[in-house]
Design an enzyme around this catalytic site. Structure first.
Site, PDB file in Angstrom:
ATOM      1  N   THR A 129       0.868  -1.185   0.000  1.00 45.77           N
ATOM      2  CA  THR A 129       0.000   0.000   0.000  1.00 45.77           C
ATOM      3  C   THR A 129       0.901   1.231   0.000  1.00 45.77           C
ATOM      4  OG1 THR A 129      -0.063   0.268   2.398  1.00 45.77           O
ATOM      5  CG2 THR A 129      -1.682  -1.242   1.436  1.00 45.77           C
ATOM      6  N   ASP A 130       0.312   2.395  -0.128  1.00 40.16           N
ATOM      7  CA  ASP A 130       1.122   3.619  -0.120  1.00 40.16           C
ATOM      8  C   ASP A 130       1.837   3.781   1.218  1.00 40.16           C
ATOM      9  OD1 ASP A 130       0.401   4.160  -2.653  1.00 40.16           O
ATOM     10  OD2 ASP A 130      -1.189   5.604  -2.137  1.00 40.16           O
ATOM     11  N   CYS A 131       1.159   3.385   2.316  1.00 41.89           N
ATOM     12  CA  CYS A 131       1.777   3.536   3.633  1.00 41.89           C
ATOM     13  C   CYS A 131       2.624   2.327   4.032  1.00 41.89           C
ATOM     14  CB  CYS A 131       0.708   3.829   4.681  1.00 41.89           C
ATOM     15  SG  CYS A 131      -0.743   2.780   4.534  1.00 41.89           S
ATOM     16  N   TYR A 132       2.357   1.154   3.410  1.00 41.14           N
ATOM     17  CA  TYR A 132       3.144  -0.072   3.670  1.00 41.14           C
ATOM     18  C   TYR A 132       3.610  -0.632   2.328  1.00 41.14           C
ATOM     19  CZ  TYR A 132       1.213  -0.141   8.460  1.00 41.14           C
ATOM     20  OH  TYR A 132       0.869   0.154   9.739  1.00 41.14           O
TER      21      TYR A 132
END
Lengths: 383, 146
Positions: A129-132
């Protein structure tokens, strides 16, 4: 006036090194000669214990974050799947989980190996994901590299349990061990008069928040266990006949000891885990003095046919007979065998007794007592 | 004639497991082994009852040739006769004394002490049926081949 004392009074005695602590076996022997009132005056705490296979066990692990971070989805530990459907680097490894249905190595072995300090292969994948952003990881972990390693067992310490026999002509492999054909043996799995919830059958002193011995470390009662059933019939001594109450337990697995947590495999059944549990019962009044004095001859359970598949109740027996090596059934004598280790349960009861007597373990007032139940729901097949 | 006596031949002692079919053979097997074949027979363990498969563990002592003849005789009676050439190895140091193996040990080699709650293994009584291998949850039993 009947004898009474509070948990705070008992803790004060523990603090002063004056508490009288006995194991449940010792107090059962004492109960043959002394009245409940005399036992209440003499004894402050009774230690109970069990060390048996308990499938409904497992552990939460927080692996720590990598750079860049990852929200792990499919997770395996030494190729055994762990549940990753929670936050980023948390997982739950269940004791009975295996890589394939026929594997003899599973979640319980991972837990035991981690407690022993061994390295375990962690593999995980994620969509990213964008954050992970990380999508793959392969590395080694051990109990010093991970953050939390919390044992959380949804159902442990069954209050009583069935005796298993096999009426068929075939050898049966069950979670109650190997059952010889034509009633060749009878297997049972509790520590009898040492068993924790037998000593406080109405759960008056054991509740949410009770401090216990779990796997060699300090643990706590988190909640009632799953399949908690206080609606089972009681015998004349107030003991539920058959499997009744259970406990949900929690503790820091990093502090545990493999002497009291042992992975196991039951042939053609699967992986499970022997869990060592010790629970102190404070002698708060004469009623508790009476229940902790219970003897194996007064604890009864059902003999159930595990061979035929319909789990028919064939009779009733008591733990004195079960520990004697044979029980009568339908006019014949059947050899008995335990599955839960009384030897290790005695070691736990003795250890806990010393911890309390020497002022290192204090008793707790339950934060809340358990709600009584009337029975269990069956799963209806509605489609 | 005295020089043909078995006492002067090399004697061999060996243990055997005899498995009897549920229907009785009617043949006095041990009597014949002693009387006709001059084999010394020592019954270690017997578990034989009518209508069930029976087991007899016995030690036979005789010169090698006579022992072979005795085995042929036993097998002719529709009784299985297997020499015990294997031994059970038990990792006592790792045992948690749960007792699960004692459930299947019909030979009585694995027993739980009533007072001690400890497992005892008596290799002398073991008939190497191997059921303990599958019954030990910690996998502490294995086979040693002699």
């Amino acid at each position: 006036m009947s004898e009474k004392r509070s948990i705070e009074e008992i803790n004060e005695k523990i603090r002063n090194g004056k508490a009288v602590v006995l194991t449940a076996e010792q107090v059962s022997a004492m109960g043959k000669e002394l009245t409940p009132a005399e036992i209440t005056r003499k004894v402050d705490v009774v230690t109970t214990a069990t060390f048996g296979p308990m499938c409904s066990s497992g552990a939460f692990i927080n692996f720590g974050h990598t750079t860049p971070p990852m929200r792990m989805e499919m997770i395996t530990l030494n190729n055994v799947p762990a549940y990753g459907g929670i936050a980023a680097v948390d997982a739950y490894i269940g004791a009975t989980e295996t890589a394939t249905p026929n594997d003899t190595y599973g979640g319980a072995h991972i837990i035991e190996d981690l407690i022993a300090g061994k390295d375990i292969l962690l593999q995980a994948s994620a969509k990213g994901t964008d954050c992970y952003p990380r999508t793959e990881i392969k590395t080694l972990i051990n109990k010093n590299s991970i953050n939390e390693f919390i044992m959380f067992n949804p159902r442990n310490a069954y209050q009583n349990y069935n005796v298993a026999v096999n009426s068929t002509s075939k050898l049966k492999f069950t979670y109650m061990g190997t059952l010889l054909p034509a009633f060749g043996n009878a297997n049972f799995s509790t520590s009898g008069e040492l068993s924790p919830l037998i000593n406080d059958p109405e759960l008056r002193t054991i509740g949410i928040g009770t401090r216990i011995f779990l796997g060699g470390a300090t643990g706590y009662v988190a909640w009632n266990g799953t399949q908690f059933n206080t609606g089972k019939p009681l015998n004349e001594y107030g003991v539920p006949v058959g499997n009744a109450a259970t406990l949900s337990l929690i503790g820091d697995a990093k502090q545990m000891n493999t002497q009291f947590i042992k992975a196991a495999y039951f042939e053609k059944y699967g992986v499970t885990m022997f869990v060592g549990i010790g629970i102190p019962v404070p002698v708060i009044d004469e009623e508790i003095a009476m229940t902790v004095s219970i003897r194996n001859s007064q604890i009864e359970t059902n003999i159930i046919d595990y061979g035929s598949g319909n789990f028919e109740i064939l009779g009733r027996t008591d733990y004195e007979s079960l520990f004697s090596g044979e029980i009568p059934l339908n006019g014949k004598k059947i050899r008995t065998a335990p599955l839960s280790s009384v030897k290790v349960a005695r070691e736990i009861a003795e250890l806990l007794k010393n911890e309390i007597a020497e002022g290192r373990f204090f008793l707790t007032e339950p934060v809340a007592l358990f709600t009584k139940t009337t029975g269990l729901n069956n799963l209806d097949i509605r489609l | 004639m005295i020089f043909n006596n078995q006492k002067f031949k090399k004697m061999i002692s060996k243990r055997f497991v005899l498995t009897f079919p549920p229907e009785a053979t009617g043949e006095p097997i041990t009597y014949n082994l002693i009387k006709k074949y001059d084999i010394m027979v020592n019954i270690v363990r017997a578990d034989v009852s009518p209508g069930k498969i029976g087991h007899l563990v016995m030690e036979m002592t005789a010169p090698a040739k006579t022992l072979k003849e005795g085995m042929v005789y036993i097998r002719q009676q529709n009784v299985e006769c297997e020499p015990i050439e294997k031994k059970i190895h038990y990792r006592e140091d790792l045992c948690i004394h749960c007792g699960a193996c004692s459930a299947v040990c019909f030979a009585g080699a694995l027993t739980m002490g009533r007072m001690t709650a400890e497992l005892t293994f008596d290799p002398e009584k073991c008939v190497v049926c191997e059921l303990c291998l599958k019954s030990c949850p910690l996998n502490l039993f294995s086979i040693d081949i002699d």
